[in-house]
Design a protein around this motif. Structure first.
Motif: not given
Length: 513
Positions: A215-216, A253-254, A271, A273-277, A330, A334
């Motif tokens: 997932k992360v 996914k993140k 990377h 993407e919005e899903s990246t912190i 972080s 998520l």
């Protein structure tokens, strides 16, 4: 031998998921091909060590750095293996065992293991952390945060395998593929729906995590280590990138990426993407720490996230632990755990064994045990201790045998430049002669008046403690939580924390402190 014994203990405790599965179902779409024998023997166990084979086992002859599993096929057959997976065709004589040929037995093992244990990653959200330094601290913090909403969260890593309802000793940071899938399967049986795990470069390169769906994915940092295995830093980074980019399975996914690290910034540039912190202290970070204040008993900083500012009081000392806390926060974000709840829970966090762990017996100086065993980790630890120590900072450290010889110079250079005095000693010499390790270390000395070489680690710790004055700090580095020393094929009990405490108590009884 010790790893074999620990593995056997894990097997005695394990809970098998089902009585067995047919070989044809296990190898379907795995890329492996049946070359000899019945397609449907019932497989009850997956094994890579011929000594652990029992009737019903499927033996995987894996390639190795020192020994090739193919050399142990005959032993596996004698012990009752129903089949063998290997990249090398061979004759089986009168054995009725099945032979399965695979171009890459490690990849086949990962695929078969996931199927054998019922694809546990489909039922568990996996949070994978890769880095040179900080994986264990972040995994402990992340498990703490991700458990706050009542969700059972397991944790696999260097210190141990925490299945929530059972804790097993760790023998690899990232277990082999079949062991990993079995542990995840047990977590699922215990009701876990989240799992935090440390993902080592060896675990990535040897396909132990192949096929698992994360997932992360978390990247913390990359500094010199394991170059005896990877060759150079770019190769080392390329292996880490394979996890973040999903080259050995599916893309996480993140993502959580440290933009204070050079290699982390490279990944962040790829990377967006919005899903990246992204996290760190720089303005590029989405989750950012500012106004940092370090103290002997922790750190205070302002957390900036999602347009809001929060005051954070952490019990973990040092700037690098601010970074580790940001990484864990972080991951919690998520995982949909409220950041306010995580911050409020820091005062109940119990710390991490062998990571900046204080040894306190009433002595008028600090004694800290830490796992720092790279040049970068030692540099971070010593700089941090210099900032918060009113007196002198002294360090006991060593360099492991049968590992990257190049980092010995770095570790000695950092220690003699930053510490007020150093004692160089043993740290798992393994098969190497300790004097050879010392010779390599001597090449990094910047000031010969600040270092002493002591063959016996207990004696080195004793000398450091006896030299300490009120207000000083003694850092005992390299082994952290480890309760042993490795000499050749022998494992000797030795725990820096226990030894330091014994010596301090003896000094108190003798009236020396």
């Amino acid at each position: 031998m010790e790893q074999y014994k620990i593995g056997c203990r894990m097997e005695r405790l394990k809970k098998m998921s089902g009585s067995g599965k047919s070989l044809s179902k296990l190898i379907k779409k795995s890329g492996a091909k049946l070359k000899r024998g019945s397609p449907d023997p019932i497989v009850t166990r997956l094994v890579i060590d011929s000594r652990r084979v029992t009737p019903g086992s499927l033996f995987f002859a894996l390639p190795g750095l020192r020994q090739d599993g193919s050399a142990f096929i005959d032993e596996a057959l004698r012990r009752g293996a129903v089949g063998v997976v290997s990249s090398e065709p061979r004759r089986f004589g009168n054995s009725k065992a099945v032979f399965v040929q695979a171009d890459d037995p490690r990849l086949t093992l990962a695929k078969v293991a996931r199927r054998f244990f019922g694809k546990p990653d489909k039922d568990i959200d996996l949070f994978g952390i890769t880095a040179t330094n900080g994986k264990t601290t972040v995994s402990y913090l992340a498990k703490h945060f991700l458990s706050l909403d009542g969700v059972k969260t397991g944790c696999l890593g260097t210190i141990g395998y925490d299945l929530v309802d059972r804790v097993l000793p760790s023998f690899r940071t990232t277990p082999e593929a079949h062991e990993l899938c079995e542990l995840l399967s047990q977590m699922r049986d215990f009701g876990c729906t989240r799992a935090v795990m440390e993902v080592s470069s060896h675990g990535i390169d040897q396909l132990r995590i192949a096929e698992l769906k994360f997932k992360v994915g978390v990247f913390l940092n990359l500094t010199r280590d394991h170059l005896d295995y990877h060759g150079d830093m770019e190769n080392y980074f390329a292996v880490k990138r394979r996890f973040i980019d999903g080259e050995i399975g599916t893309v996480p996914k993140k993502l959580v990426l440290n933009v204070d690290d050079t290699y982390g910034r490279r990944l962040a540039d790829e990377h967006k993407e919005e899903s990246t912190i992204t996290f760190g202290t720089s303005k590029q970070a989405r989750l950012r720490a500012t106004d940092i204040e370090l103290a002997p008993d922790g750190a205070t900083f302002t957390l900036e996230w999602d347009g809001k500012r929060y005051l954070v009081n952490s019990p973990l000392i040092g700037l690098y632990n601010v970074s580790n806390t940001l990484a864990a926060l972080s991951m919690a974000v998520l995982g949909d755990v409220p950041v306010e709840k995580c911050i409020g829970s820091l005062n109940s966090f119990g710390g991490i064994p062998g990571r900046m762990e204080r040894v306190i017996t009433g002595q008028p100086f600090e004694v800290v045990v830490d796992y720092a065993h790279t040049g970068n980790a030692l540099e971070n630890a010593l700089k941090m201790l210099q900032e918060i120590t009113p007196g002198k900072v002294k360090v006991v450290f060593g360099c492991g045998g049968d590992r990257d010889r190049g980092k010995r110079v770095e570790m000695t250079k950092v220690s003699t430049e930053l510490a007020d005095y150093c004692w160089a000693t043993t740290d798992n010499p393994r098969s190497e002669v300790q004097e050879q390790i010392f010779d390599d270390m001597r090449e990094g000395i910047s000031d010969h008046s600040k270092i002493e070489f002591v063959l016996d680690r207990r004696r080195a710790i004793e000398l450091a403690l006896k030299s300490a004055d009120p207000g000083d700090c003694v850092l005992i580095a390299g082994k952290g939580h480890e309760p042993f020393q490795e000499y050749g094929d022998t494992v000797v009990p030795f725990d820096d924390r226990k030894v330091a405490r014994e010596l301090l108590e003896s000094m108190k009884l003798g009236g020396r402190i």
